[in-house]
Design an enzyme around this catalytic site. Sequence first.
Site, short mmCIF file in Angstrom:
data_model
loop_
_atom_site.label_atom_id
_atom_site.label_comp_id
_atom_site.label_asym_id
_atom_site.label_seq_id
_atom_site.Cartn_x
_atom_site.Cartn_y
_atom_site.Cartn_z
N LYS A 122 0.86 -1.18 0.00
CA LYS A 122 0.00 0.00 0.00
C LYS A 122 0.89 1.23 0.00
O LYS A 122 1.96 1.23 0.62
CB LYS A 122 -0.88 -0.06 1.24
CG LYS A 122 -1.58 1.23 1.63
CD LYS A 122 -0.87 1.88 2.78
CE LYS A 122 -1.52 3.21 3.12
NZ LYS A 122 -0.64 4.02 3.98
N HIS A 123 0.46 2.25 -0.72
CA HIS A 123 1.21 3.51 -0.73
C HIS A 123 0.21 4.63 -0.46
O HIS A 123 -0.94 4.57 -0.89
CB HIS A 123 1.87 3.73 -2.10
CG HIS A 123 2.53 5.07 -2.23
ND1 HIS A 123 3.78 5.33 -1.74
CD2 HIS A 123 2.08 6.25 -2.76
CE1 HIS A 123 4.09 6.60 -1.98
NE2 HIS A 123 3.09 7.17 -2.60
N SER A 181 6.85 7.98 -10.44
CA SER A 181 7.63 7.93 -9.21
C SER A 181 7.04 6.90 -8.24
O SER A 181 7.76 6.07 -7.68
CB SER A 181 7.66 9.32 -8.55
OG SER A 181 8.40 9.27 -7.35
N LYS A 192 8.72 2.51 -7.83
CA LYS A 192 9.19 1.96 -6.55
C LYS A 192 8.44 0.68 -6.20
O LYS A 192 8.93 -0.16 -5.46
CB LYS A 192 9.03 3.00 -5.44
CG LYS A 192 9.91 4.23 -5.64
CD LYS A 192 10.07 5.03 -4.36
CE LYS A 192 9.06 6.11 -4.16
NZ LYS A 192 9.26 7.30 -5.00
#
Length: 412
Positions: free
Chosen positions: A42-43, A144, A148
Amino acid sequence: MLMAVRLQGMDLEETSALTRALAESGQQLEWPKAWRQQLVDKHSTGGVGDKVSLVLAPALAACGCKVPMISGRGLAHTGGTLDKLESVPGFNVIQSPEQMQALLEQVGCCIVGQSKKLVPGDGILYAARDVTATVDSLPLITASILSKKVVEGLSALVVDVKFGEAAVFPNQEQARELARALVGVGAGLGLRVAAALTAMDKPLGHNVGHALEVEEALLCMDGAGPSDLRDLVTKLGGALLWLSGQAQTQAEGTARVAAALDDGSARGRFEQMLAGQGVDPGLARALCSGSPAQRRQLLPRAQEQEELLSPADGTVELIHAMPLALVLHELGAGRSRAGDALRLGVGAELLVDVGQRLRRGTPWLRVHRDGPPLSGPQRRALQEALVLSDRAPFAAPSPYAELVLPPTGAQQ
């Protein structure tokens, strides 16, 4: 190039190509094949009082997932997950890929910093975006975030896209635009991404500040704590379990995450993660099994506490997150530049809930500070954060607004 992207935009194909190039600029994380379906993450785009990751990673581990969470530091007014965890004495955010694999095997989750070997291309672009005023470009934000995550080798990802006055995007429409880009580019890269749109006008939960947020995360893992935090943790977790094929429906996933909070299994994984990442096992146990008062003794504490009183009778309509975050930043809870030292005990506790009836002279905010008493302008800014109305008390709405899903067929 950044300015051209900022001005001209990029279509999904171009954004996917940039994301892939950034992801391939460094080392890839490789896990056992048998884990494929269990790997989730999760971000969050950042908010005030957002301690969701601290609770969600161990809760998902308790549900059988593997969560290799690569997290960030706080910048400007938002707190970073890594900084919060570092308020637990001994916690080490630097873990090699081999150490991460051992943690995923033994615990099921880890929360670590971004190493120089992972996605170095993003580090270079990120720094350049900062000085070229191209931070707010949607394709660049998308690339971005996803670059990741692509290197983590995930089965599914949920991104919490915040909107509101204390978020990157002021309104839900702009947040939805980023959500759609993340979901679309993710699908193009073979990653199942769902994006939750969640409101960030008031702080999440009652506590803001590093050690105070760890305390509140533990309260949530006791099956207690503020309802808005629990609601976000269970819904985001439920979406991930469903998206990765580990639950038949979102509702079933949500119920399983809630059960992990209520039966103590999420807290057990959190304790194991702390011990696995450098915290003395005795301290990890004491933190996780102690009462709230005992926990406070074990974490960094500010020297002084100061309460603010309600200036009038009324119903709490809103508590603005932004002025609160800015004053705490001035008191040492935030960074102005990367590398600044933080005061981990500084923060604030909201003593009231939105929708609650308040009498004049009742304390509504407790500020934890290290320095001199609050200045006149600081007190004024904080008092203006409290918005009172004369309507009847009401139940505060959940911050969870909607979930943007991948195209049908990309889900399984």
